[in-house]
Design an enzyme around this catalytic site. Structure first.
Site, PDB file in Angstrom:
ATOM      1  NE  ARG A  88     106.328  26.132  58.106  1.00 33.46           N
ATOM      2  CZ  ARG A  88     106.517  25.367  59.157  1.00 33.46           C
ATOM      3  NH1 ARG A  88     105.978  25.685  60.316  1.00 33.46           N
ATOM      4  NH2 ARG A  88     107.250  24.285  59.060  1.00 33.46           N
TER       5      ARG A  88
ATOM      6  CE1 TYR B  81     104.555  21.446  53.516  1.00 31.59           C
ATOM      7  CE2 TYR B  81     104.786  23.351  54.952  1.00 31.59           C
ATOM      8  CZ  TYR B  81     105.012  22.736  53.749  1.00 31.59           C
ATOM      9  OH  TYR B  81     105.704  23.392  52.778  1.00 31.59           O
TER      10      TYR B  81
ATOM     11  CB  CYS C 164      85.356  29.174  52.575  1.00 32.59           C
ATOM     12  SG  CYS C 164      84.402  30.596  53.019  1.00 32.59           S
ATOM     13  CD  GLU C 165      90.672  24.846  51.687  1.00 32.06           C
ATOM     14  OE1 GLU C 165      90.736  24.936  50.465  1.00 32.06           O
ATOM     15  OE2 GLU C 165      91.412  24.095  52.365  1.00 32.06           O
TER      16      GLU C 165
HETATM   17  N1  LLP Z   1     118.653  25.016  50.587  1.00 28.41           N
HETATM   18  C1  LLP Z   1     117.813  24.491  49.678  1.00 28.41           C
HETATM   19  C2  LLP Z   1     118.334  24.033  48.389  1.00 28.41           C
HETATM   20  C3  LLP Z   1     116.444  24.381  49.977  1.00 28.41           C
HETATM   21  O1  LLP Z   1     115.619  23.845  49.079  1.00 28.41           O
HETATM   22  C4  LLP Z   1     115.958  24.831  51.235  1.00 28.41           C
HETATM   23  C5  LLP Z   1     114.556  24.700  51.574  1.00 28.41           C
HETATM   24  C6  LLP Z   1     116.876  25.401  52.145  1.00 28.41           C
HETATM   25  C7  LLP Z   1     118.215  25.459  51.778  1.00 28.41           C
HETATM   26  C8  LLP Z   1     116.476  25.943  53.487  1.00 28.41           C
HETATM   27  O2  LLP Z   1     115.860  25.035  54.312  1.00 28.41           O
HETATM   28  P1  LLP Z   1     115.526  25.464  55.828  1.00 28.41           P
HETATM   29  O3  LLP Z   1     116.826  25.770  56.505  1.00 28.41           O
HETATM   30  O4  LLP Z   1     114.667  26.677  55.779  1.00 28.41           O
HETATM   31  O5  LLP Z   1     114.821  24.307  56.390  1.00 28.41           O
HETATM   32  N2  LLP Z   1     107.834  25.259  53.137  1.00 28.41           N
HETATM   33  C9  LLP Z   1     108.441  24.379  54.099  1.00 28.41           C
HETATM   34  C10 LLP Z   1     109.942  24.376  53.981  1.00 28.41           C
HETATM   35  C11 LLP Z   1     110.417  24.022  52.611  1.00 28.41           C
HETATM   36  C12 LLP Z   1     111.890  24.191  52.446  1.00 28.41           C
HETATM   37  C13 LLP Z   1     112.313  23.977  51.049  1.00 28.41           C
HETATM   38  N3  LLP Z   1     113.706  24.126  50.847  1.00 28.41           N
HETATM   39  C14 LLP Z   1     107.976  24.742  55.505  1.00 28.41           C
HETATM   40  O6  LLP Z   1     107.189  25.660  55.660  1.00 28.41           O
HETATM   41  O7  LLP Z   1     108.372  24.074  56.455  1.00 28.41           O
END
Ligand code: LLP
Length: 413
Positions: A333, A337, A365-366
Site C-alpha cells: 500500500r 498510494y 529495487c525501487e
Molecule cells: N464493496 C465494493 C464493491 C468494493 O469495491 C470494495 C472495495 C469494498 C466493498 C470494500 O471496501 P473497504 O471496506 O475495504 O474499504 N486497495 C485499496 C482499497 C481498494 C478497495 C476497493 N474496493 C487499499 O489498499 O486501500
C-alpha cells in the site's frame, strides 16, 4: 498506552505482543517476514457491526465481507461460521468463497468490465446474486443466459450515486470523476438505473437489490457526504419500488476502515449504520434486508507484518532500517498510494531513549519501496524486529512476486 494498542497488538515489558504472544517468539518460530492475523480481533469487529445493525435496524442485516481485502482461508471460514455474507469481485473469489463453505445465496458478485467467461462462471452458481455494473452489460448477460435456460438468476444494480469518497483518488469509486480527474468506471448512472431494472426483468433476470459503494478509507470529515449519498440511495430505491420493482435488499457498500494514523479522525461507523437504518425506515420502503460490505474494517487492524532489520544504513544524513522484506511482496500500500500510512513499531524495544528519523527500506529495487518514511522511532539495531501495523487488509491480497521475491507465510492465531 500507545494510540495503536488494541486487544490484538499490545506492549509488555517494552516488547510487542501480537495476539497475546511475544512477537519475537513468533518470529523465531515461523521466520520473517511474517503476516500474523488475529481471530479474536476480527470477531470483535464483526460483533460491533452486527450489534450496531441489530440496535438500529429492525430489518435483518447482511454483513458481506469484501474478501478482496484478505482471502485467507482461515479468515473466510471464521466469518462464514459467524454468519457473514460475501462480496466477491471475480469468479475465482466466488469459487474460493464456496470452498470456504459460504452458500451461494450468501454471495453477491460485483464485477467490473465483466467478460462473457466471467458471466458463464457466475451464472453456473445457482442462487448467487449478480450485481450489474453497466446498462451495457445486459447484452452480454442476455447472450450468456441462453446457456442457462431454466435458471432463475438474481440480479441487483450497482448504481453510481454521483458522490464518491475515499482516502485517495485511486480508491474513490463513485461520482463522475475522481479527485485527480480520473473518470470513474463503476456503476450505472442515476438516470439509467430504472431502465436497467426494466430491461433485466424483460430479459428474464430477477432484480432483487440496489447497491452502491462510494470508495475506501473514509474519515470523519467524509460523514456529511456519505450521508448525502445514503439519502440519494434511499430516494433511488423509492423510485424503483414505485415503478413496480420490489427490492429485497439495499446494499450500502463498504469504505470505513480502522485507524491507520494517529492524527486520523476515525469514521463514525456506528453513526453511519444508525443513519442508514433511520433513513431507510423513514422512507417507508418495503426492503427486507440491509447490507454493508466491509473489507478494511473487519480485517485491517487484525493483521501485523513482522520484519527483521538486517542492518542500519546512513547515507547523506538519511538513516535507513534495511529490512528482510519488500513492500511490493508484503505491504504494498505505501508503495502504491502516497497517502497510505502504516504505523511501524520496533517490536524488540517499543520505546527507547535514542530516537531518530528512520526510513524503513525494503529489499526491492525501487525508491518507493519504503514501508515508512522518516519515522521518529527508537534507533533500531541489526536483528531488531519491526511490526508493520494494520497489515490485515489489502496487503497479502495485493502482494506480488515482484523482483521474484516470495510472498511471506501467514498465520492466523
Ligand atoms: N464493496 C465494493 C464493491 C468494493 O469495491 C470494495 C472495495 C469494498 C466493498 C470494500 O471496501 P473497504 O471496506 O475495504 O474499504 N486497495 C485499496 C482499497 C481498494 C478497495 C476497493 N474496493 C487499499 O489498499 O486501500
Amino acid at each position: 498506552m500507545n494510540w495503536w494498542e488494541t486487544d490484538f497488538v499490545a506492549v509488555r515489558g517494552n516488547k510487542l505482543l501480537v495476539a497475546g504472544r511475544d512477537a519475537a517468539a513468533l518470529a523465531e518460530r515461523y521466520g520473517t517476514p511474517l503476516y500474523i492475523y488475529g481471530k479474536d480481533r476480527i470477531l470483535e469487529r464483526y460483533a460491533r457491526l452486527e450489534d450496531a445493525l441489530a440496535r438500529h435496524s429492525p430489518l435483518p442485516s447482511r454483513i458481506c465481507y469484501a474478501m478482496k481485502a484478505n482471502s485467507h482461508r482461515g479468515i473466510l471460514r471464521l466469518l462464514q461460521r459467524r454468519g457473514a455474507w460475501i462480496d466477491a469481485v471475480s469468479p475465482c473469489e466466488v469459487e474460493t468463497a464456496l470452498k470456504a463453505g459460504f452458500p451461494a445465496e450468501r454471495i453477491i458478485f460485483t464485477g467490473t468490465s465483466v467478460s462473457r467467461a466471467d458471466l458463464r462462471s457466475v451464472f453456473a452458481v445457482d442462487r448467487l446474486t449478480v450485481n450489474i455494473d453497466a446498462a451495457e452489460q445486459l447484452d452480454l448477460m442476455s447472450e450468456v443466459k441462453r446457456d442457462f435456460p431454466s435458471r432463475v438468476i438474481r440480479v441487483s444494480v450497482r448504481w453510481n450515486p454521483g458522490i464518491g469518497r475515499g482516502f485517495n483518488a485511486r480508491v474513490i469509486t463513485a461520482g463522475k470523476r475522481s479527485s485527480d480527474g480520473t473518470p470513474i468506471k463503476f456503476g450505472v448512472e442515476g438516470k439509467k438505473v430504472l431502465g436497467v431494472f426494466a430491461r433485466a426483468r424483460k430479459l428474464g433476470f430477477r432484480p432483487v437489490g440496489l447497491h452502491q459503494h462510494l470508495g475506501s478509507g473514509w474519515v470523519r470529515e467524509d460523514f456529511p457526504m456519505v450521508r448525502a449519498a445514503v439519502d440519494r440511495m434511499v430516494r433511488k430505491a423509492r423510485e424503483i419500488e414505485k415503478a413496480g420493482f420490489p427490492l429485497e435488499f439495499l446494499d450500502f457498500g463498504g469504505g470505513f476502515g480502522p485507524r491507520y494514523l494517529k492524527s486520523r479522525a476515525v469514521f463514525p461507523v456506528e453513526d453511519h449504520i444508525a443513519y442508514i437504518a433511520r433513513t431507510v425506515a423513514k422512507a417507508g420502503l418495503g426492503v427486507k434486508a440491509l447490507a454493508i460490505e466491509p473489507g478494511k474494517y473487519l480485517v485491517g487492524d487484525a493483521g501485523v507484518l513482522l520484519l527483521s532489520v538486517e542492518y542500519v544504513k546512513e547515507s547523506y544524513g538519511n538513516i535507513f532500517a534495511c529490512v528482510d522484506g519488500g513492500t511490493y511482496n508484503t505491504v504494498p500500500r505505501p508503495a502504491i498510494y502516497l497517502q497510505a500510512h502504516h504505523e511501524i513499531v520496533n517490536a524488540s524495544r517499543v520505546d527507547g531513549p535514542v530516537k531518530a528519523r528512520i526510513t524503513v527500506a525494503g529489499n526491492i529495487c525501487e525508491t518507493g519501496d519504503v514501508f515508512g518514511r522518516e519515522r521518529m522511532m527508537p534507533l533500531p539495531g541489526s536483528g531488531d524486529l519491526l511490526g508493520v501495523l494494520c497489515a490485515g487488509a489489502y496487503c497479502r491480497s495485493m502482494a506480488s512476486n515482484f523482483n521474484l521475491r516470495e510472498i511471506p507465510r501467514e498465520v492466523l492465531l
